[in-house]
Design a protein around this motif. Structure first.
Motif, PDB file in Angstrom:
ATOM      1  N   SER A   3       0.824  -1.203   0.000  1.00 58.38           N
ATOM      2  CA  SER A   3       0.000   0.000   0.000  1.00 58.38           C
ATOM      3  C   SER A   3       0.864   1.260   0.000  1.00 58.38           C
ATOM      4  O   SER A   3       0.584   2.219  -0.722  1.00 58.38           O
ATOM      5  N   TYR A   6       2.466   1.627  -3.427  1.00 57.74           N
ATOM      6  CA  TYR A   6       1.499   2.050  -4.425  1.00 57.74           C
ATOM      7  C   TYR A   6       1.192   3.543  -4.283  1.00 57.74           C
ATOM      8  O   TYR A   6       1.106   4.263  -5.276  1.00 57.74           O
ATOM      9  N   PRO A  74      -5.251   5.038  -3.243  1.00 59.29           N
ATOM     10  CA  PRO A  74      -5.235   4.034  -4.307  1.00 59.29           C
ATOM     11  C   PRO A  74      -6.330   4.234  -5.355  1.00 59.29           C
ATOM     12  O   PRO A  74      -6.085   4.050  -6.545  1.00 59.29           O
ATOM     13  N   TYR A 122      -2.715  -1.342  -8.812  1.00 60.99           N
ATOM     14  CA  TYR A 122      -4.035  -1.333  -8.165  1.00 60.99           C
ATOM     15  C   TYR A 122      -4.622  -2.735  -8.119  1.00 60.99           C
ATOM     16  O   TYR A 122      -5.156  -3.161  -7.107  1.00 60.99           O
TER      17      TYR A 122
END
Length: 146
Positions: A3, A6, A74, A122
């Protein structure tokens, strides 16, 4: 871990967008950029209406970039993937069908690279967070590292 990485990717793509398009946001800076790019690759003369649309697009991209820098969620990466896909398609159309200025290949490469990496990232993040069984080694790696 995934996470955080990203979110860094979403922020990085936003920083690129900000740097690449900020000069398109005003008529004065657009004129300078148009002259500079015209030295690298022949560009058509711009009429006032063309400048207006370049300025509008530049302004929107600045706001979208600042949002993703400030809060790189995200879901913003997913929406940015959709936008990059559309940008890439129209850039290819311009280059291949309209025989456009070759400098656009440079920008198209970034659209493709960031779009692909954000889209895959994603999907990967969603798979890892869902905890669903998978045969994908990359998903299993990040699931066990989390």
């Amino acid at each position: 871990m995934l996470s955080v990485k990203y979110r860094q990717l979403v922020r990085s793509s936003a920083i690129y967008d900000l740097v690449a398009t900020a000069a398109f946001a005003t008529p004065w800076t657009f004129h300078i950029v148009h002259q500079m790019l015209g030295q690298l690759s022949p560009l058509p003369a711009f009429e006032p209406l063309h400048v207006l649309f370049a300025n509008l697009l530049g302004s929107i991209v600045i706001v979208w970039s600042l949002l993703r820098i400030w809060n790189p969620q995200p879901i913003f990466g997913l929406f940015d993937t959709a936008a990059r896909t559309l940008f890439f398609i129209w850039q290819l159309y311009y280059l291949l069908v309209m025989n456009g200025a070759s400098i656009v290949w440079f920008f198209a490469a970034f659209e493709f690279a960031f779009g692909l990496s954000q889209g895959y990232g994603y999907w990967l993040l969603h798979k890892v967070q869902s905890g669903a069984p998978t045969n994908c080694k990359v998903v299993r790696y990040f699931a066990t590292a989390a």
